[in-house]
Motif scaffolding. Structure first.
Motif, PDB file in Angstrom:
ATOM      1  N   HIS A  12       0.819  -1.203   0.000  1.00 55.75           N
ATOM      2  CA  HIS A  12       0.000   0.000   0.000  1.00 55.75           C
ATOM      3  C   HIS A  12       0.860   1.262   0.000  1.00 55.75           C
ATOM      4  O   HIS A  12       0.570   2.232  -0.710  1.00 55.75           O
ATOM      5  N   VAL A  13       1.928   1.265   0.767  1.00 52.84           N
ATOM      6  CA  VAL A  13       2.811   2.427   0.848  1.00 52.84           C
ATOM      7  C   VAL A  13       3.419   2.744  -0.510  1.00 52.84           C
ATOM      8  O   VAL A  13       3.459   3.899  -0.942  1.00 52.84           O
ATOM      9  N   GLY A  14       3.886   1.716  -1.209  1.00 55.65           N
ATOM     10  CA  GLY A  14       4.482   1.933  -2.516  1.00 55.65           C
ATOM     11  C   GLY A  14       3.490   2.461  -3.528  1.00 55.65           C
ATOM     12  O   GLY A  14       3.805   3.350  -4.327  1.00 55.65           O
ATOM     13  N   ARG A  15       2.276   1.927  -3.518  1.00 53.98           N
ATOM     14  CA  ARG A  15       1.263   2.355  -4.490  1.00 53.98           C
ATOM     15  C   ARG A  15       0.869   3.813  -4.272  1.00 53.98           C
ATOM     16  O   ARG A  15       0.783   4.598  -5.224  1.00 53.98           O
ATOM     17  N   GLU A  16       0.602   4.173  -3.028  1.00 50.41           N
ATOM     18  CA  GLU A  16       0.169   5.544  -2.764  1.00 50.41           C
ATOM     19  C   GLU A  16       1.288   6.541  -3.018  1.00 50.41           C
ATOM     20  O   GLU A  16       1.053   7.627  -3.554  1.00 50.41           O
ATOM     21  N   THR A  17       2.508   6.192  -2.634  1.00 47.07           N
ATOM     22  CA  THR A  17       3.633   7.089  -2.895  1.00 47.07           C
ATOM     23  C   THR A  17       3.779   7.329  -4.394  1.00 47.07           C
ATOM     24  O   THR A  17       3.979   8.475  -4.830  1.00 47.07           O
ATOM     25  N   ALA A  18       3.660   6.270  -5.191  1.00 50.55           N
ATOM     26  CA  ALA A  18       3.761   6.418  -6.642  1.00 50.55           C
ATOM     27  C   ALA A  18       2.635   7.284  -7.193  1.00 50.55           C
ATOM     28  O   ALA A  18       2.848   8.098  -8.106  1.00 50.55           O
ATOM     29  N   ALA A  19       1.434   7.131  -6.664  1.00 53.37           N
ATOM     30  CA  ALA A  19       0.303   7.919  -7.149  1.00 53.37           C
ATOM     31  C   ALA A  19       0.459   9.392  -6.790  1.00 53.37           C
ATOM     32  O   ALA A  19       0.220  10.276  -7.628  1.00 53.37           O
ATOM     33  N   TRP A  20       0.836   9.692  -5.543  1.00 54.51           N
ATOM     34  CA  TRP A  20       1.067  11.089  -5.162  1.00 54.51           C
ATOM     35  C   TRP A  20       2.166  11.714  -6.010  1.00 54.51           C
ATOM     36  O   TRP A  20       2.077  12.873  -6.411  1.00 54.51           O
ATOM     37  N   PHE A  21       3.221  10.957  -6.286  1.00 54.45           N
ATOM     38  CA  PHE A  21       4.340  11.445  -7.077  1.00 54.45           C
ATOM     39  C   PHE A  21       3.870  11.800  -8.488  1.00 54.45           C
ATOM     40  O   PHE A  21       4.214  12.856  -9.030  1.00 54.45           O
ATOM     41  N   LEU A  22       3.084  10.927  -9.109  1.00 50.82           N
ATOM     42  CA  LEU A  22       2.597  11.182 -10.461  1.00 50.82           C
ATOM     43  C   LEU A  22       1.746  12.450 -10.513  1.00 50.82           C
ATOM     44  O   LEU A  22       1.849  13.253 -11.447  1.00 50.82           O
ATOM     45  N   ILE A  23       0.904  12.637  -9.496  1.00 47.45           N
ATOM     46  CA  ILE A  23      -0.014  13.773  -9.497  1.00 47.45           C
ATOM     47  C   ILE A  23       0.700  15.067  -9.131  1.00 47.45           C
ATOM     48  O   ILE A  23       0.619  16.073  -9.855  1.00 47.45           O
ATOM     49  N   CYS A  24       1.404  15.071  -8.015  1.00 48.48           N
ATOM     50  CA  CYS A  24       1.925  16.316  -7.456  1.00 48.48           C
ATOM     51  C   CYS A  24       3.280  16.716  -8.016  1.00 48.48           C
ATOM     52  O   CYS A  24       3.567  17.909  -8.138  1.00 48.48           O
ATOM     53  N   ASP A  25       4.120  15.744  -8.358  1.00 46.95           N
ATOM     54  CA  ASP A  25       5.462  16.070  -8.822  1.00 46.95           C
ATOM     55  C   ASP A  25       5.597  16.023 -10.337  1.00 46.95           C
ATOM     56  O   ASP A  25       6.333  16.821 -10.915  1.00 46.95           O
ATOM     57  N   LEU A  26       4.924  15.091 -10.988  1.00 44.36           N
ATOM     58  CA  LEU A  26       4.957  15.051 -12.443  1.00 44.36           C
ATOM     59  C   LEU A  26       3.840  15.873 -13.066  1.00 44.36           C
ATOM     60  O   LEU A  26       3.949  16.264 -14.231  1.00 44.36           O
ATOM     61  N   GLY A  27       2.764  16.106 -12.323  1.00 43.15           N
ATOM     62  CA  GLY A  27       1.650  16.889 -12.849  1.00 43.15           C
ATOM     63  C   GLY A  27       0.894  16.193 -13.955  1.00 43.15           C
ATOM     64  O   GLY A  27       0.205  16.840 -14.756  1.00 43.15           O
TER      65      GLY A  27
END
Length: 717
Positions: free
Chosen positions: A397-412
């Motif tokens: 779960h930690v890996g999935r959510e971290t990847a999702a936040w990264f895609l949204i907030c850091d990659l836009g």
């Protein structure tokens, strides 16, 4: 004379054309049948209400699964296969196992390729279908397919009978206010599950002998390989994979037996889905996750059966916070399903549940997306999770959510692109679980809509510098030595353990303080709690370090170029944008190391007790309420025994509740654990009277069969 001539003509016509409409006496009526319509979410024979009801009807039963091409088409935005090879392989294995289970009981699974409505129209043309028994759906596209089949059946004067089979709680047992309005938070559902409804007991075996088997001559053969479904080859097994899943209820029950009863991993290793380790828990450790989710997602084991097995484990082996938390995960699963049913197709809209958008325009840059998909962004913890997902269809779960936040907030990037990749690749994909969690948990980090979840809202445009704090903070908490990272990123295995592996950019030069003007000033102490870290990293300040020069010159540049930076591990891709962290992030890792070492001692003691044949009744993790402050998932606020079954059934527990005892450790978030071992000499057999209240610990009362303890103190997962 005319009548005689007419009879002669009719006789001649009937002799030459036996199937003529006038030959009513020779007309063969169609066989009346019932149909069990299997979906990819109910591939089992146990605790299956549609299956039970179909056989209870007494009619001959056709068992049918439809390979509808819509589930193997390409996704709208990124053209990923909607069902990737890994999940398709699991489904074929589950169908093969289902066919074997039915064959043992004198029945046959028929499969057919084609549009679901058209397939049922053919079935109705060949048989007199009285009723079709199936599991209920909750998401918009599945509901449209369901309605198209219902329309066909109505034209043929047949009925579609639907049942709730995927969830732990039955929808009809929810309180009326929850059915009509739902809840904007998980807490509302959790309280209802604790106080107002109970899981039903698993159903018994279907009455197969009451119904004859139906074989449809137009059925297709079950595909032997995913390539027959138009998919690419299955990726080779990765050497770092912890578990290779095999679909089907046979394998599901074997995993439950092994993880719970054979190895005691539920008591010794299980962590569950949480972003914050407490008491030394780490989601990246081997066996920290039950990995039952693929079987649950495909219905190979029912949640009610799993719930019953967990309660049996508590009675026979060990009851503690870990057995509560695995039930808690099934609570969350029900919340996601029921709330998705209520909000409809908003979970698929770019604005999410609240129709809100970030301050920047969404990007659909395919080069950035592929760096994310391939785990080649230059941020090790996140990349490791994405590589595990790509290779196995699974990550914690930690890996999935971290990847999702990264895609949204850091990659836009348009979040739906990430959701489409997860839909394609995850072996435990289920539409509500995937799409609802993207909009409910991850999207609102950037768009707002839920005050509690807005912590960590990006303060800078995407690709400016790292703003997803979980990339570095949770890496230090869960994987302080970088063991998980090295497992999945061989380019970093030569680096020293610890921070050198987690944050390789530190070897490239001295960082700058992250303030609005990038002025140099003295670094200050950073936060040691994830909630405060979320606020701090995005806003910057003297505790935040940024490596402005350690990034690819071209944001979308793919790995494999000749671009190099001194100190960077050459074979690993450079970061897509400047990394950021806290100057003193290592204190977070040191704390995690201490907690994990302490937990290892406790687990070792518990393991010895369990291996000695003792039934460990209690391993209470006393945790002050403040210890929940960092949690992203919600702990229970009442005893799990409020919903626990007794040995004889699932009646509500009896007995008076007592106050939860409070830890007396000094300081916020200080945790203490006391383990109490009760040997067989103290505790009689399962069916004997439980120990008297003065023999129990911390005012904890155990009911008959030790299944009715009240007010279990909870510890974080």
């Amino acid at each position: 004379m005319a009548r005689v001539l007419k009879r002669c003509v009719t006789a001649m016509a009937q002799s030459q054309f036996p199937g003529h409409a006038g030959n009513t006496k020779q007309h063969v009526s169609k066989q009346q049948i019932a149909v069990v319509w299997y979906k990819v979410t109910d591939l089992r024979t146990h605790d299956h209400e549609p299956l039970n009801e179909a056989h209870a009807s007494g009619l001959p039963v056709l068992h049918l699964f439809v390979f509808d091409p819509r589930w193997y088409r390409r996704t709208p935005l990124c053209k990923f296969p909607r069902t990737g090879p890994l999940r398709a392989k699991f489904q074929l294995e589950a169908l093969s196992d289902l066919a074997g289970q039915l064959s043992k009981n004198g029945h046959r699974l028929c499969v057919r390729r084609g549009n679901s409505a058209e397939v049922f129209n053919e079935v109705c043309n060949d048989f007199s279908v009285q009723s079709v028994f199936a599991s209920r759906e909750v998401c918009s596209e599945e509901l449209r397919v369901e309605q198209s089949v219902r329309d066909v059946l109505q034209r043929h004067r047949a009925t579609l009978k639907l049942f709730w089979t995927f969830e732990l709680h039955h929808y009809d047992d929810l309180p009326q206010w929850l059915q009509s309005k739902g809840s904007n938070s998980y807490t509302g559902y959790k309280q209802a599950f604790h106080q107002e409804c109970r899981p039903r007991a698993p159903l018994g075996k279907p009455a197969y002998s009451r119904s004859k088997a139906v074989v449809w001559s137009k059925a297709d053969e079950l595909p032997n390989a995913v390539e027959e479904l138009g998919l690419g080859p299955i990726p080779p097994q990765h050497p770092s994979a912890e578990l290779v899943w095999v679909g089907g209820e046979t394998a599901a029950f074997a995993r439950v037996q092994e993880y719970l009863f054979d190895s005691d991993s539920l008591a010794l290793d299980y962590v569950g889905s949480t972003n914050t380790p407490r008491e030394g828990n780490s989601c990246t450790k081997v066996r920290a996750m039950s990995r039952l989710s693929p079987w649950l997602a495909h219905g190979c084991i029912s949640p009610r059966t799993l719930f019953a097995e967990i309660k049996r484990y508590e009675r026979e082996r060990h009851k503690s916070s870990t057995t509560y938390w695995i039930v808690h995960e099934m609570y969350w699963r029900d919340f996601v399903r029921f709330q998705s049913y209520l909000v409809g197709n908003r979970i698929f809209k770019i604005g999410g549940l609240y129709n809100k958008h970030p301050s920047w325009p969404w990007s659909q840059d395919k080069a950035l997306l592929h760096s994310w998909v391939d785990g080649a962004t230059g941020f090790p913890f996140m990349d490791a999770a994405m590589r595990e997902i790509g290779s196995t269809g699974y990550a914690c779960h930690v890996g999935r959510e971290t990847a999702a936040w990264f895609l949204i907030c850091d990659l836009g990037l348009d979040w739906r692109m990430g959701a489409e990749w997860f839909e394609s690749v995850l072996i435990d994909y289920e539409p509500a679980a995937n799409w609802f969690c993207w909009v409910f948990v991850c999207l609102i980090r950037a768009t707002g809509g839920n005050g509690f979840r807005e912590v960590g809202h990006p303060q800078l445009p995407p690709l400016t510098r790292l703003q997803t704090v979980e990339v570095v903070f949770l890496s230090a908490q869960h994987d302080p030595e970088g063991e998980y990272i090295k497992r999945w990123i061989p380019e970093l295995r030569h680096l020293p353990p610890g921070m050198a592996t987690r944050e390789p950019w530190r070897a490239t030069g001295k960082p700058s303080v992250a303030d609005s003007n990038r002025r140099s000033c003295e670094p200050s102490e950073g936060p040691d709690r994830v909630q405060m870290a979320r606020r701090t990293l995005t806003s910057g300040g003297s505790s935040v370090a940024v490596w402005w020069s350690c990034a690819r010159k071209t944001k979308g540049q793919l790995p494999g170029t000749s671009e190099k930076i001194v100190g960077w591990p050459g074979s690993y891709p450079l970061p897509l944008f400047p990394p950021a962290s806290f100057f003193d992030i290592e204190k977070v890792a040191d704390k995690a190391r201490r907690q994990q070492a302490q937990k290892a001692i406790r687990v070792s003691n518990l393991r010895q007790a369990l291996r000695g044949g003792h039934r460990v009744l209690e391993a209470i993790m006393e945790t002050k309420k403040d210890a929940w402050d960092d949690a992203d998932s919600f702990p229970g606020d009442s005893a799990d025994d409020d919903f626990a079954p007794q040995a004889e059934g699932y009646a509500p527990a009896t007995g008076n509740s007592t106050k939860q005892s409070k830890g007396k450790g000094k300081g916020r978030g200080k945790d203490r654990e006391s383990i109490h071992i009760f040997t067989p000499e103290v505790i009689n057999s399962e069916h004997s009277q439980a120990a008297s209240p003065d023999e129990t610990v911390r005012k904890r009362r155990w009911g008959r069969n030790s299944a009715q303890a009240t007010d279990t103190p909870l510890a974080g997962m």
